[in-house]
Design a protein around this motif. Structure first.
Motif, PDB file in Angstrom:
ATOM      1  N   HIS A  23      37.004  45.129  29.222  1.00 15.84           N
ATOM      2  CA  HIS A  23      38.307  45.026  28.562  1.00 15.84           C
ATOM      3  C   HIS A  23      38.349  45.857  27.277  1.00 15.84           C
ATOM      4  O   HIS A  23      39.381  46.455  26.967  1.00 15.84           O
ATOM      5  N   VAL A  24      37.236  45.890  26.552  1.00 14.10           N
ATOM      6  CA  VAL A  24      37.184  46.725  25.348  1.00 14.10           C
ATOM      7  C   VAL A  24      37.363  48.194  25.741  1.00 14.10           C
ATOM      8  O   VAL A  24      38.122  48.931  25.109  1.00 14.10           O
ATOM      9  N   ALA A  25      36.670  48.624  26.781  1.00 17.23           N
ATOM     10  CA  ALA A  25      36.706  50.029  27.183  1.00 17.23           C
ATOM     11  C   ALA A  25      38.019  50.436  27.845  1.00 17.23           C
ATOM     12  O   ALA A  25      38.541  51.518  27.589  1.00 17.23           O
ATOM     13  N   LEU A  26      38.581  49.546  28.691  1.00 15.08           N
ATOM     14  CA  LEU A  26      39.729  49.928  29.511  1.00 15.08           C
ATOM     15  C   LEU A  26      41.075  49.444  28.979  1.00 15.08           C
ATOM     16  O   LEU A  26      42.118  49.935  29.422  1.00 15.08           O
ATOM     17  N   GLY A  27      41.076  48.492  28.079  1.00 18.95           N
ATOM     18  CA  GLY A  27      42.339  47.971  27.564  1.00 18.95           C
ATOM     19  C   GLY A  27      43.206  47.405  28.669  1.00 18.95           C
ATOM     20  O   GLY A  27      42.730  46.672  29.545  1.00 18.95           O
ATOM     21  N   ASN A  28      44.484  47.753  28.663  1.00 18.59           N
ATOM     22  CA  ASN A  28      45.433  47.230  29.650  1.00 18.59           C
ATOM     23  C   ASN A  28      45.036  47.536  31.087  1.00 18.59           C
ATOM     24  O   ASN A  28      45.356  46.776  32.002  1.00 18.59           O
ATOM     25  N   ALA A  29      44.346  48.627  31.303  1.00 14.71           N
ATOM     26  CA  ALA A  29      43.953  49.008  32.660  1.00 14.71           C
ATOM     27  C   ALA A  29      42.958  48.011  33.266  1.00 14.71           C
ATOM     28  O   ALA A  29      42.760  48.001  34.483  1.00 14.71           O
ATOM     29  N   ALA A  30      42.349  47.165  32.446  1.00 21.83           N
ATOM     30  CA  ALA A  30      41.382  46.188  32.951  1.00 21.83           C
ATOM     31  C   ALA A  30      42.054  44.951  33.536  1.00 21.83           C
ATOM     32  O   ALA A  30      41.383  44.113  34.124  1.00 21.83           O
ATOM     33  N   VAL A  31      43.371  44.833  33.394  1.00 23.64           N
ATOM     34  CA  VAL A  31      44.083  43.635  33.836  1.00 23.64           C
ATOM     35  C   VAL A  31      44.942  43.956  35.054  1.00 23.64           C
ATOM     36  O   VAL A  31      45.989  44.603  34.930  1.00 23.64           O
ATOM     37  N   PRO A  32      44.516  43.483  36.244  1.00 32.34           N
ATOM     38  CA  PRO A  32      45.318  43.735  37.443  1.00 32.34           C
ATOM     39  C   PRO A  32      46.698  43.091  37.325  1.00 32.34           C
ATOM     40  O   PRO A  32      46.830  41.955  36.879  1.00 32.34           O
ATOM     41  N   GLY A  33      47.719  43.840  37.685  1.00 31.05           N
ATOM     42  CA  GLY A  33      49.072  43.305  37.714  1.00 31.05           C
ATOM     43  C   GLY A  33      49.773  43.248  36.374  1.00 31.05           C
ATOM     44  O   GLY A  33      50.863  42.697  36.278  1.00 31.05           O
ATOM     45  N   ILE A  34      49.177  43.825  35.322  1.00 32.10           N
ATOM     46  CA  ILE A  34      49.808  43.719  34.002  1.00 32.10           C
ATOM     47  C   ILE A  34      51.046  44.603  33.881  1.00 32.10           C
ATOM     48  O   ILE A  34      51.951  44.288  33.128  1.00 32.10           O
ATOM     49  N   GLY A  35      51.106  45.668  34.650  1.00 33.47           N
ATOM     50  CA  GLY A  35      52.259  46.553  34.560  1.00 33.47           C
ATOM     51  C   GLY A  35      52.296  47.263  33.219  1.00 33.47           C
ATOM     52  O   GLY A  35      51.313  47.277  32.487  1.00 33.47           O
ATOM     53  N   PRO A  36      53.436  47.805  32.876  1.00 29.91           N
ATOM     54  CA  PRO A  36      53.512  48.498  31.590  1.00 29.91           C
ATOM     55  C   PRO A  36      53.403  47.492  30.432  1.00 29.91           C
ATOM     56  O   PRO A  36      54.105  46.499  30.406  1.00 29.91           O
ATOM     57  N   PRO A  97      50.754  34.128  38.345  1.00 29.04           N
ATOM     58  CA  PRO A  97      50.361  35.484  37.957  1.00 29.04           C
ATOM     59  C   PRO A  97      49.868  36.269  39.173  1.00 29.04           C
ATOM     60  O   PRO A  97      49.916  35.775  40.311  1.00 29.04           O
ATOM     61  N   HIS A  98      49.348  37.444  38.909  1.00 33.62           N
ATOM     62  CA  HIS A  98      48.715  38.266  39.943  1.00 33.62           C
ATOM     63  C   HIS A  98      47.639  37.429  40.646  1.00 33.62           C
ATOM     64  O   HIS A  98      46.986  36.593  40.026  1.00 33.62           O
ATOM     65  N   GLY A  99      47.444  37.645  41.923  1.00 33.28           N
ATOM     66  CA  GLY A  99      46.474  36.883  42.705  1.00 33.28           C
ATOM     67  C   GLY A  99      45.063  36.917  42.137  1.00 33.28           C
ATOM     68  O   GLY A  99      44.300  35.959  42.288  1.00 33.28           O
ATOM     69  N   PHE A 100      44.708  38.013  41.481  1.00 31.94           N
ATOM     70  CA  PHE A 100      43.376  38.102  40.879  1.00 31.94           C
ATOM     71  C   PHE A 100      43.196  37.035  39.809  1.00 31.94           C
ATOM     72  O   PHE A 100      42.154  36.391  39.721  1.00 31.94           O
ATOM     73  N   GLN A 101      44.241  36.820  38.978  1.00 31.37           N
ATOM     74  CA  GLN A 101      44.156  35.794  37.950  1.00 31.37           C
ATOM     75  C   GLN A 101      44.108  34.392  38.550  1.00 31.37           C
ATOM     76  O   GLN A 101      43.468  33.499  38.000  1.00 31.37           O
ATOM     77  N   VAL A 102      44.758  34.201  39.675  1.00 30.78           N
ATOM     78  CA  VAL A 102      44.682  32.906  40.362  1.00 30.78           C
ATOM     79  C   VAL A 102      43.242  32.659  40.813  1.00 30.78           C
ATOM     80  O   VAL A 102      42.712  31.557  40.659  1.00 30.78           O
ATOM     81  N   GLY A 103      42.594  33.688  41.343  1.00 30.53           N
ATOM     82  CA  GLY A 103      41.186  33.572  41.723  1.00 30.53           C
ATOM     83  C   GLY A 103      40.300  33.241  40.532  1.00 30.53           C
ATOM     84  O   GLY A 103      39.394  32.409  40.623  1.00 30.53           O
ATOM     85  N   LEU A 104      40.575  33.884  39.393  1.00 32.10           N
ATOM     86  CA  LEU A 104      39.812  33.580  38.180  1.00 32.10           C
ATOM     87  C   LEU A 104      40.022  32.127  37.763  1.00 32.10           C
ATOM     88  O   LEU A 104      39.078  31.445  37.342  1.00 32.10           O
ATOM     89  N   LEU A 105      41.254  31.639  37.883  1.00 28.99           N
ATOM     90  CA  LEU A 105      41.546  30.251  37.537  1.00 28.99           C
ATOM     91  C   LEU A 105      40.727  29.291  38.390  1.00 28.99           C
ATOM     92  O   LEU A 105      40.183  28.302  37.876  1.00 28.99           O
ATOM     93  N   VAL A 106      40.599  29.578  39.661  1.00 26.38           N
ATOM     94  CA  VAL A 106      39.797  28.723  40.549  1.00 26.38           C
ATOM     95  C   VAL A 106      38.351  28.671  40.044  1.00 26.38           C
ATOM     96  O   VAL A 106      37.760  27.591  39.927  1.00 26.38           O
ATOM     97  N   VAL A 107      37.779  29.826  39.721  1.00 26.49           N
ATOM     98  CA  VAL A 107      36.411  29.879  39.187  1.00 26.49           C
ATOM     99  C   VAL A 107      36.329  29.092  37.884  1.00 26.49           C
ATOM    100  O   VAL A 107      35.387  28.330  37.655  1.00 26.49           O
ATOM    101  N   GLU A 108      37.333  29.259  37.028  1.00 27.88           N
ATOM    102  CA  GLU A 108      37.328  28.599  35.722  1.00 27.88           C
ATOM    103  C   GLU A 108      37.506  27.088  35.818  1.00 27.88           C
ATOM    104  O   GLU A 108      37.152  26.357  34.892  1.00 27.88           O
ATOM    105  N   LEU A 109      38.049  26.609  36.919  1.00 27.91           N
ATOM    106  CA  LEU A 109      38.176  25.166  37.131  1.00 27.91           C
ATOM    107  C   LEU A 109      36.943  24.573  37.813  1.00 27.91           C
ATOM    108  O   LEU A 109      36.643  23.395  37.631  1.00 27.91           O
TER     109      LEU A 109
END
Length: 136
Positions: A23-36, A97-109
Motif C-alpha cells: 500500500h505504501v508503494a502502490l497507493g490507490n492502485a493497491a486497492v481493488p475496486g477503488i476506482g478514481p 464493497p468489492h468482492g476482494f474486500q468481502v474476502g478480507l472481511l471473512v479472514v478478519e472475522l
C-alpha cells in the motif's frame, strides 16, 4: 498447539508487512475496486499501509518470543477484529464493497477467534522458569 500459534504469528506478521508495504508503494492502485480516488485517499492509504506494516512487525516480534506472550497475541487479535468491525460498519453504511474486500472481511472475522483460542498455547507448553525470591 504452540507450533500452530507460532506459525500463525509469523504468517500474520509477514502478510501484514507485505500488504502494508504494498500500500505504501502502490497507493490507490493497491486497492481493488477503488476506482478514481484523489490525493487525500492516496495519502491516507499510504499512511495506513505504513501503520499496517508496523502492525505486522509486532506480530513477527511476538512470534519470536519464547514463550509467545498470550497478552500480546490477544491485543493484536483484538486490533485485527476491530478492523473487521470497521468493515462491517462500512458495509452497513455504504453497502457491499468489492468482492476482494468481502474476502478480507471473512479472514478478519475468522482469524481473531483462532488467535484468542491459541493465545496461551506457548505459555502452557513452556512453564515459567522465573526464580521466585526466597526460594533459592
Amino acid at each position: 498447539m504452540a507450533r500452530v500459534l507460532q506459525w500463525f504469528g509469523w504468517t500474520m506478521g509477514v502478510a501484514c508487512v507485505a500488504i502494508g508495504l504494498g500500500h505504501v508503494a502502490l497507493g490507490n492502485a493497491a486497492v481493488p475496486g477503488i476506482g478514481p480516488a484523489g490525493a487525500a485517499v492516496d495519502s491516507l492509504g499510504r499512511f495506513l499501509g505504513a501503520a499496517f506494516a508496523g502492525y505486522g512487525l509486532a506480530w513477527i516480534w511476538a512470534a519470536r518470543q519464547s514463550p509467545i506472550p498470550a497478552a500480546v497475541v490477544r491485543w493484536l487479535a483484538a486490533v485485527f477484529l476491530l478492523g473487521a468491525a470497521g468493515r462491517v460498519l462500512s458495509l452497513a453504511v455504504h453497502g457491499w464493497p468489492h468482492g476482494f474486500q468481502v474476502g478480507l472481511l471473512v479472514v478478519e472475522l475468522i482469524m481473531p477467534p483462532l488467535h484468542f483460542w491459541l493465545a496461551d498455547a506457548d505459555e502452557r507448553a513452556r512453564p515459567s522458569t522465573k526464580i521466585i525470591k526466597g526460594a533459592e
